[in-house]
Design a protein around this motif. Structure first.
Motif, PDB file in Angstrom:
ATOM      1  N   ALA A   1       0.837  -1.196   0.000  1.00  0.00           N
ATOM      2  CA  ALA A   1       0.000   0.000   0.000  1.00  0.00           C
ATOM      3  C   ALA A   1       0.872   1.246   0.000  1.00  0.00           C
ATOM      4  O   ALA A   1       1.706   1.433   0.879  1.00  0.00           O
ATOM      5  N   THR A   2       0.650   2.116  -0.966  1.00  0.00           N
ATOM      6  CA  THR A   2       1.485   3.294  -1.107  1.00  0.00           C
ATOM      7  C   THR A   2       1.095   4.428  -0.167  1.00  0.00           C
ATOM      8  O   THR A   2       1.858   5.370   0.009  1.00  0.00           O
ATOM      9  N   GLU A   3      -0.081   4.361   0.419  1.00  0.00           N
ATOM     10  CA  GLU A   3      -0.451   5.260   1.516  1.00  0.00           C
ATOM     11  C   GLU A   3      -1.739   4.735   2.139  1.00  0.00           C
ATOM     12  O   GLU A   3      -2.675   4.394   1.447  1.00  0.00           O
ATOM     13  N   TYR A   4      -1.741   4.667   3.445  1.00  0.00           N
ATOM     14  CA  TYR A   4      -2.943   4.211   4.140  1.00  0.00           C
ATOM     15  C   TYR A   4      -3.068   4.973   5.452  1.00  0.00           C
ATOM     16  O   TYR A   4      -2.147   5.666   5.875  1.00  0.00           O
ATOM     17  N   SER A   5      -4.203   4.838   6.111  1.00  0.00           N
ATOM     18  CA  SER A   5      -4.476   5.495   7.394  1.00  0.00           C
ATOM     19  C   SER A   5      -4.324   7.000   7.262  1.00  0.00           C
ATOM     20  O   SER A   5      -3.374   7.603   7.754  1.00  0.00           O
ATOM     21  N   ARG A   6      -5.312   7.622   6.627  1.00  0.00           N
ATOM     22  CA  ARG A   6      -5.235   9.028   6.252  1.00  0.00           C
ATOM     23  C   ARG A   6      -5.802   9.968   7.308  1.00  0.00           C
ATOM     24  O   ARG A   6      -5.923  11.176   7.082  1.00  0.00           O
ATOM     25  N   ASP A   7      -6.127   9.447   8.476  1.00  0.00           N
ATOM     26  CA  ASP A   7      -6.720  10.276   9.532  1.00  0.00           C
ATOM     27  C   ASP A   7      -5.751  11.358  10.003  1.00  0.00           C
ATOM     28  O   ASP A   7      -4.548  11.295   9.769  1.00  0.00           O
ATOM     29  N   GLU A   8      -6.303  12.340  10.737  1.00  0.00           N
ATOM     30  CA  GLU A   8      -5.491  13.412  11.286  1.00  0.00           C
ATOM     31  C   GLU A   8      -5.836  13.628  12.753  1.00  0.00           C
ATOM     32  O   GLU A   8      -6.951  13.367  13.187  1.00  0.00           O
ATOM     33  N   GLY A   9      -4.852  14.102  13.510  1.00  0.00           N
ATOM     34  CA  GLY A   9      -5.074  14.395  14.919  1.00  0.00           C
ATOM     35  C   GLY A   9      -3.927  15.203  15.494  1.00  0.00           C
ATOM     36  O   GLY A   9      -2.762  14.933  15.189  1.00  0.00           O
ATOM     37  N   LEU A  10      -4.242  16.166  16.317  1.00  0.00           N
ATOM     38  CA  LEU A  10      -3.231  17.040  16.910  1.00  0.00           C
ATOM     39  C   LEU A  10      -2.585  16.396  18.133  1.00  0.00           C
ATOM     40  O   LEU A  10      -3.258  15.708  18.916  1.00  0.00           O
ATOM     41  N   ARG A  11      -1.286  16.634  18.299  1.00  0.00           N
ATOM     42  CA  ARG A  11      -0.589  16.106  19.474  1.00  0.00           C
ATOM     43  C   ARG A  11      -1.146  16.699  20.769  1.00  0.00           C
ATOM     44  O   ARG A  11      -1.084  16.064  21.834  1.00  0.00           O
ATOM     45  N   LYS A  12      -1.725  17.864  20.689  1.00  0.00           N
ATOM     46  CA  LYS A  12      -2.192  18.569  21.886  1.00  0.00           C
ATOM     47  C   LYS A  12      -3.331  17.845  22.593  1.00  0.00           C
ATOM     48  O   LYS A  12      -3.516  17.987  23.802  1.00  0.00           O
ATOM     49  N   TYR A  13      -4.097  17.051  21.858  1.00  0.00           N
ATOM     50  CA  TYR A  13      -5.320  16.468  22.398  1.00  0.00           C
ATOM     51  C   TYR A  13      -5.093  15.023  22.814  1.00  0.00           C
ATOM     52  O   TYR A  13      -5.070  14.116  21.989  1.00  0.00           O
ATOM     53  N   TRP A  14      -4.947  14.789  24.124  1.00  0.00           N
ATOM     54  CA  TRP A  14      -4.859  13.410  24.619  1.00  0.00           C
ATOM     55  C   TRP A  14      -6.198  12.695  24.423  1.00  0.00           C
ATOM     56  O   TRP A  14      -6.295  11.679  23.756  1.00  0.00           O
ATOM     57  N   ASP A  15      -7.231  13.246  25.097  1.00  0.00           N
ATOM     58  CA  ASP A  15      -8.559  12.633  25.106  1.00  0.00           C
ATOM     59  C   ASP A  15      -9.538  13.664  25.652  1.00  0.00           C
ATOM     60  O   ASP A  15      -9.163  14.818  25.918  1.00  0.00           O
ATOM     61  N   GLU A  16     -10.789  13.257  25.825  1.00  0.00           N
ATOM     62  CA  GLU A  16     -11.821  14.199  26.273  1.00  0.00           C
ATOM     63  C   GLU A  16     -11.707  14.554  27.752  1.00  0.00           C
ATOM     64  O   GLU A  16     -12.383  15.476  28.219  1.00  0.00           O
ATOM     65  N   PHE A  17     -10.852  13.848  28.502  1.00  0.00           N
ATOM     66  CA  PHE A  17     -10.765  14.052  29.950  1.00  0.00           C
ATOM     67  C   PHE A  17      -9.513  14.831  30.357  1.00  0.00           C
ATOM     68  O   PHE A  17      -9.256  15.013  31.545  1.00  0.00           O
ATOM     69  N   SER A  18      -8.725  15.271  29.356  1.00  0.00           N
ATOM     70  CA  SER A  18      -7.482  15.962  29.632  1.00  0.00           C
ATOM     71  C   SER A  18      -7.533  17.366  29.033  1.00  0.00           C
ATOM     72  O   SER A  18      -8.078  17.561  27.947  1.00  0.00           O
ATOM     73  N   PRO A  19      -6.960  18.340  29.724  1.00  0.00           N
ATOM     74  CA  PRO A  19      -6.922  19.687  29.143  1.00  0.00           C
ATOM     75  C   PRO A  19      -6.316  19.650  27.749  1.00  0.00           C
ATOM     76  O   PRO A  19      -5.316  18.942  27.552  1.00  0.00           O
ATOM     77  N   PRO A  20      -6.886  20.319  26.782  1.00  0.00           N
ATOM     78  CA  PRO A  20      -8.007  21.271  26.825  1.00  0.00           C
ATOM     79  C   PRO A  20      -9.379  20.630  26.593  1.00  0.00           C
ATOM     80  O   PRO A  20     -10.292  21.287  26.100  1.00  0.00           O
ATOM     81  N   PHE A  21      -9.531  19.347  26.929  1.00  0.00           N
ATOM     82  CA  PHE A  21     -10.815  18.638  26.917  1.00  0.00           C
ATOM     83  C   PHE A  21     -11.481  18.666  25.533  1.00  0.00           C
ATOM     84  O   PHE A  21     -12.633  19.049  25.371  1.00  0.00           O
ATOM     85  N   HIS A  22     -10.708  18.264  24.548  1.00  0.00           N
ATOM     86  CA  HIS A  22     -11.181  18.245  23.170  1.00  0.00           C
ATOM     87  C   HIS A  22     -12.075  17.032  22.948  1.00  0.00           C
ATOM     88  O   HIS A  22     -11.650  15.887  23.125  1.00  0.00           O
ATOM     89  N   LYS A  23     -13.303  17.260  22.539  1.00  0.00           N
ATOM     90  CA  LYS A  23     -14.211  16.164  22.245  1.00  0.00           C
ATOM     91  C   LYS A  23     -13.754  15.451  20.996  1.00  0.00           C
ATOM     92  O   LYS A  23     -13.464  16.080  19.979  1.00  0.00           O
ATOM     93  N   GLU A  24     -13.667  14.130  21.061  1.00  0.00           N
ATOM     94  CA  GLU A  24     -13.208  13.334  19.916  1.00  0.00           C
ATOM     95  C   GLU A  24     -13.999  13.694  18.659  1.00  0.00           C
ATOM     96  O   GLU A  24     -15.234  13.649  18.637  1.00  0.00           O
ATOM     97  N   GLY A  25     -13.248  14.075  17.619  1.00  0.00           N
ATOM     98  CA  GLY A  25     -13.843  14.361  16.320  1.00  0.00           C
ATOM     99  C   GLY A  25     -14.372  15.763  16.141  1.00  0.00           C
ATOM    100  O   GLY A  25     -14.751  16.140  15.030  1.00  0.00           O
ATOM    101  N   ALA A  26     -14.413  16.552  17.205  1.00  0.00           N
ATOM    102  CA  ALA A  26     -14.957  17.904  17.094  1.00  0.00           C
ATOM    103  C   ALA A  26     -14.022  18.781  16.278  1.00  0.00           C
ATOM    104  O   ALA A  26     -12.802  18.725  16.427  1.00  0.00           O
ATOM    105  N   GLY A  27     -14.606  19.579  15.394  1.00  0.00           N
ATOM    106  CA  GLY A  27     -13.801  20.461  14.564  1.00  0.00           C
ATOM    107  C   GLY A  27     -14.583  20.915  13.362  1.00  0.00           C
ATOM    108  O   GLY A  27     -15.772  20.603  13.216  1.00  0.00           O
ATOM    109  N   PRO A  28     -13.933  21.642  12.472  1.00  0.00           N
ATOM    110  CA  PRO A  28     -14.630  22.178  11.301  1.00  0.00           C
ATOM    111  C   PRO A  28     -15.037  21.088  10.316  1.00  0.00           C
ATOM    112  O   PRO A  28     -14.528  19.973  10.353  1.00  0.00           O
TER     113      PRO A  28
END
Length: 988
Positions: free
Chosen positions: A488-515
């Motif tokens: 496979a020449t490219e797979y797993s195309r998801d994105e995620g910021l290093r800043k967001y651990w999970d919904e229970f850690s500051p800054p409490f980013h809800k999984e998948g929330a965004g534009p």
């Protein structure tokens, strides 16, 4: 009389004969440049006033400070001029002078002493010019000037054709001269440079043959293109000296002798069987120094040093072989710009090693550079760190025709010639998508002409049924083959910021929330780290399950897109791509550690690891799922020594512990084999309150070099009283700088991504900043403060680098050490046989019987299907012998969306009944083992359609790679459609 004799001796020593003893020199030409944006009349003139122009040391893109501050669409484009004054060394007269550019972006006109010497336009490849008749000897001054245009729609002047790869989706536009420049001075009898554009020369070619890995022997070949520009015929002797990694001579031998007429060019060769060789390998960047020497009348007239390594490759049985061991691809599709914040791609060589070695440390073995040929600096870096490469030429997302195809052919030719001595390159990529068979043959012919002995497969993305391609593989899906390797020449195309651990850690980013992305919710592009890492595990398992050792038809792995966050096409909340398993400053996310666990081995797991995702610093009474990635058969979780039970295993490597209540202390995960023996473990502690800042300086071994181009990294952490990093700290840090450095800073979520800011937050307790040296050396102090925290500082000193008249003998990267940490290629097999395939000799069906072979022909671009009537949805396979079949592996048309209700019969015995699962390729159906020589697949109801992977989308919104899908197929409820089917017996 004595005076007359003395004068005659001087004349003799300065004659053409003496010039044969001239020592070839390569100079660093990066210093003392000036640049200014805009177009200026007569800027090529030596007397043009550039007093107020910006002074820079190359490599330096004029807009590189915009890296990660601006969206790729908004990178500054237009005209920029670069100028430089220089003098040749004393005593250089009547010699050959060449200028080598490793690349400019995009198209540029080059002038020396007001005279136009040429044009270069592809924006990617190295190129050079012969300026021997234009430059003036010492002490006269020379002027070089370049007018460069990096417009996104730049057109080739001769044809008015745009370049496919000058594309604002993936090719970050760092304009000007973002790569190194060198000056070469040779005798008039010399070995040419590997710079085909303009010079039309091919240089030195070093390769091995008759490789015996067990005996550690190979025949080493050297071939040099040589040219005689003396006015007389020359009789040339060709010598080769090979030195090992410590500089010790291990072999010297003489090759062909040749007579060269004036202005004649020839290729001259030498070879010898060499013993006790160290073979280049994954994580074992063993390189030799090969000196190719020209002699006339016993005197050296030219010597070229080539750093290279020797390795054995093969591409057969659907597998990739390196040094007689099968290797499954585990790595990354990385943007070729490989950029960093505020400096873009123009980093020093040691920082290329820092980044590329991190892939190896994460157990990645291959990097597929995307769309365009990598910078020579990255190519050489991969040699040193032991990282395999797939090298493209230039492409966007489709085949080309006319002038654009000619551009691609010419770029591939130049790239092969330029990089054919680099052992880390294993694949030549002819297209980012499938190309025609005619075009594939044309590309292969170029490889065969210029690199026939390099041990490299040439292919393209897809090419699943090609007779010309030597490898292939789709972008997202799982392919298998018993012939050419498919990965496979490219797979797993998801994105995620290093800043967001999970919904229970500051800054409490809800999984998948965004534009939104393309006016639709974009959960997969706004992940928390937990979910991003889980997706990486899920996607890799598909390739691992079909790895070598699992049958005759196998998958050869794949590359995850991408390794580091990139200033290219994005879909999440940031204005840059956050698919990286490390962020833009190469700080790991949890996905990096997940891959390190899953990828430890050439094919099968060779060393066990366990990693707990996230941290252990939550508010009291928080209840959450804990995720562990492990190579163990089962994993047990402990909190403060109390067992929380065993995790639910999924996708081989993921273990989920549901609804775990946080308790301050220690969380530990222990992985066991099936017998209960401990294989590996990991633990995390609850860290105390933030108390202090900690700084760590990172430079190359020589320290920070005061050349105006070198950089230093400084890691900044917030720690508790015991020195433990505080994993939920997002404190704002303010830096102050003293001394001769330029602040480049780092990156974080906030205004303009904090690019170039001296105030920047840590994220999850850590960040990293960068400083660039000036041409003045001196003492440097970096101080860091934050509200409520003990400050920190780091002191160091930059070191003087000598340049003279615009030239330096300090060649970038020349003394960087090889990474040998993984050791030579193991002699043991890389996998065990998991199951035995049962051969199909024939198949029959009441519908389309003449096409039943297409369901087992090892060609994923063919299928068998019935006529659409449920009653005719049946196919019977005759096996090569009566067998106890345990598993059916099948790829069904519409694999990601269609559900087929089927039953499977072994003889007359029903061994499976149910609905098929949706997948990204193949599914495995367990069967009740019954001795039989015929197996029948029957459709027992209407099939249904619902995309099980609707969030996994292509670059082109309307494109669907799930082959054979068409509007009529969606509503055809009685179809049974099989792309490939296999049957297996378990090993007894």
């Amino acid at each position: 009389m004595k005076k007359i004799l003395f004068c005659l001796v001087l004349i003799f020593l300065n004659s053409g004969l003496f010039s044969q003893e001239f020592k070839r020199e390569k100079y660093n030409f990066n210093s003392d440049w000036k640049l200014k944006t805009g177009d200026f009349q007569n800027a090529e003139s030596p007397v043009f006033d550039d007093t107020n122009w910006r002074k820079v040391t190359l490599p330096h893109a004029y807009n590189q400070e915009e890296a990660f501050e601006k969206d790729i669409d908004h990178h500054t484009t237009g005209i920029v001029w670069y100028r430089k004054k220089f003098k040749l060394p004393k005593g250089v007269k009547d010699k050959k002078i060449f200028i080598e550019f490793e690349g400019i972006r995009q198209g540029g006109v080059i002038y020396v002493n007001s005279q136009k010497i040429g044009l270069h336009e592809n924006g990617v490849m190295g190129f050079g010019f012969d300026i021997s008749k234009i430059v003036k000897p010492f002490p006269e001054e020379n002027t070089i000037a370049l007018r460069i245009d990096n417009d996104w729609k730049y057109r080739e002047i001769a044809t008015s054709t745009t370049y496919q790869w000058n594309n604002m989706n993936f090719n970050a536009n760092y304009g000007g001269i973002p790569k190194n420049v060198f000056l070469h001075i040779t005798n008039k009898l010399y070995q040419t440079l590997p710079l085909y554009s303009n010079l039309k020369t091919t240089g030195v070619y070093v390769y091995s043959s008759d490789i015996n890995i067990q005996e550690q022997t190979a025949i080493i070949h050297a071939e040099s293109e040589i040219r005689n520009e003396f006015n007389t015929e020359k009789k040339v002797e060709y010598n080769v000296v090979i030195e090992d990694i410590q500089g010790k001579t291990i072999a010297s031998f003489t090759g062909e002798k040749a007579n060269l007429l004036p202005n004649e060019t020839k290729i001259i060769k030498a070879s010898k069987l060499i013993n006790n060789l160290h073979f280049w390998s994954w994580g074992y960047g063993y390189l030799y120094r090969v000196k190719t020497i020209l002699k006339v009348d016993g005197k050296i007239v030219d010597e070229v040093l080539t750093k290279t390594g020797f390795r054995k490759t093969d591409f057969k049985n659907g597998e990739i072989w390196l040094n007689d061991r099968v290797l499954q691809v585990k790595g990354y599709a990385q943007r070729t710009s490989n950029e960093w914040p505020a400096i873009g791609m123009s980093v020093p060589p040691w920082l290329s090693d820092f980044s590329n070695k991190l892939i190896v440390e994460g157990n990645g073995n291959l990097v597929r550079w995307m769309h365009v040929t990598p910078w020579k600096q990255d190519v050489e870096s991969c040699d040193r760190v032991g990282l395999l490469q797939a090298m493209p030429a230039g492409d966007a997302e489709k085949d080309a025709k006319g002038e654009q195809w000619k551009q691609r052919v010419n770029l591939m030719r130049d790239a092969i010639i330029y990089n054919r001595n680099n052992p880390s390159i294993i694949f030549y990529e002819s297209g980012n998508e499938s190309i025609s068979e005619e075009h594939m043959k044309e590309m292969k012919d170029i490889r065969n002409l210029y690199d026939p002995n390099g041990g490299r497969a040439i292919g393209s993305r897809e090419m699943l049924d090609s007779k010309e391609a030597e490898y292939g593989g789709e972008m997202l899906y799982i392919n298998k083959s018993a012939g050419i390797p498919l990965w496979a020449t490219e797979y797993s195309r998801d994105e995620g910021l290093r800043k967001y651990w999970d919904e229970f850690s500051p800054p409490f980013h809800k999984e998948g929330a965004g534009p939104l992305y393309r006016d639709k919710p974009a959960e997969d592009y706004n992940h928390n780290q937990d979910r991003h890492a889980i997706e990486n595990i899920t996607r890799w398992y598909d390739y691992y399950r079909e790895r070598p050792g699992t049958g005759k038809r196998v998958n050869s792995g794949g590359v995850n897109i991408i390794f580091s966050d990139s200033n290219t096409h994005h879909r999440g909340e940031s204005n840059y791509r956050t698919s990286g398993e490390v962020d833009a400053m190469r700080i790991p996310k949890d996905g990096f550690w997940a891959h390190q666990v899953m990828w430890y081995g050439w094919v099968d797991i060779e060393k066990h690891h366990t990693h707990i995702m996230g941290h252990w610093n939550y508010a009291d009474k928080v209840v959450k799922n804990i995720y562990v990635v492990s190579t163990a058969s089962k994993v047990e979780l402990f909190i403060n020594g109390i067992s929380q039970g065993f995790g639910k295993q999924s996708n081989q490597f993921l273990f989920t512990f549901e609804n775990i209540t946080f308790k301050e202390g220690i969380i530990k995960a222990i992985g066991y084999n099936e017998k209960g023996t401990i294989l590996s473990e990991d633990s995390k502690i609850t860290v105390g309150n933030p108390e202090a800042i900690r700084l760590k300086l990172i430079t190359q071994k020589q320290g920070l070099l005061a050349d105006g181009a070198d950089v230093a990294l400084v890691d900044v952490e917030v720690v508790d009283q015991n020195g433990n990093r505080c994993p939920i700290s997002n404190d704002m840090i303010t830096f102050s700088v003293e001394g001769p450095v330029t602040w480049l800073g780092g990156i974080a979520q906030g205004p303009k991504n904090y690019i170039l800011s001296k105030t920047i937050p840590v994220e999850n307790g850590v960040n990293r900043v960068m400083l660039q040296s000036m041409i003045k050396s001196g003492k440097i102090k970096i101080s860091a403060t934050a509200k409520g925290l003990k400050p920190a500082e780091v002191n160091f000193e930059s070191k003087t680098i000598k340049t003279q008249n615009g030239l330096s003998t300090a060649i970038p990267g020349i003394n960087l050490a090889s990474n040998l940490e993984r050791g030579p290629t193991p002699r043991t097999p890389s996998y065990t046989i998991k199951r035995n395939p049962v051969a199909i000799v024939s198949a029959s069906s009441p519908s389309n019987n003449n096409e039943t072979f297409k369901s087992y022909d090892d060609n994923e671009l063919t299928e068998w299907k019935n006529d659409g009537n449920i009653k005719s949805g049946s196919i019977t396979y005759t096996l090569s012998k009566p067998s106890m079949v345990d598993e059916c592996v099948i790829k069904l048309t519409g694999w990601r969306s269609k559900i087929y209700p089927i039953r499977i019969l072994a003889g007359d015995k029903e061994v499976f009944k149910g609905n098929t699962a949706q997948s990204l390729g193949y599914i495995t159906i367990p069967l009740e083992p019954v001795l039989a020589d015929k197996i029948t697949i029957e459709l027992i109801g209407s099939n249904t359609e619902k995309d099980g992977f609707s969030k996994i989308i292509e670059v082109e919104a309307n494109k669907d790679l799930d082959l054979f899908k068409d509007p009529t197929a969606v509503n055809a409820k009685g179809q049974l459609r099989i792309v490939e089917i296999e049957f297996y017996e378990k090993i007894k």
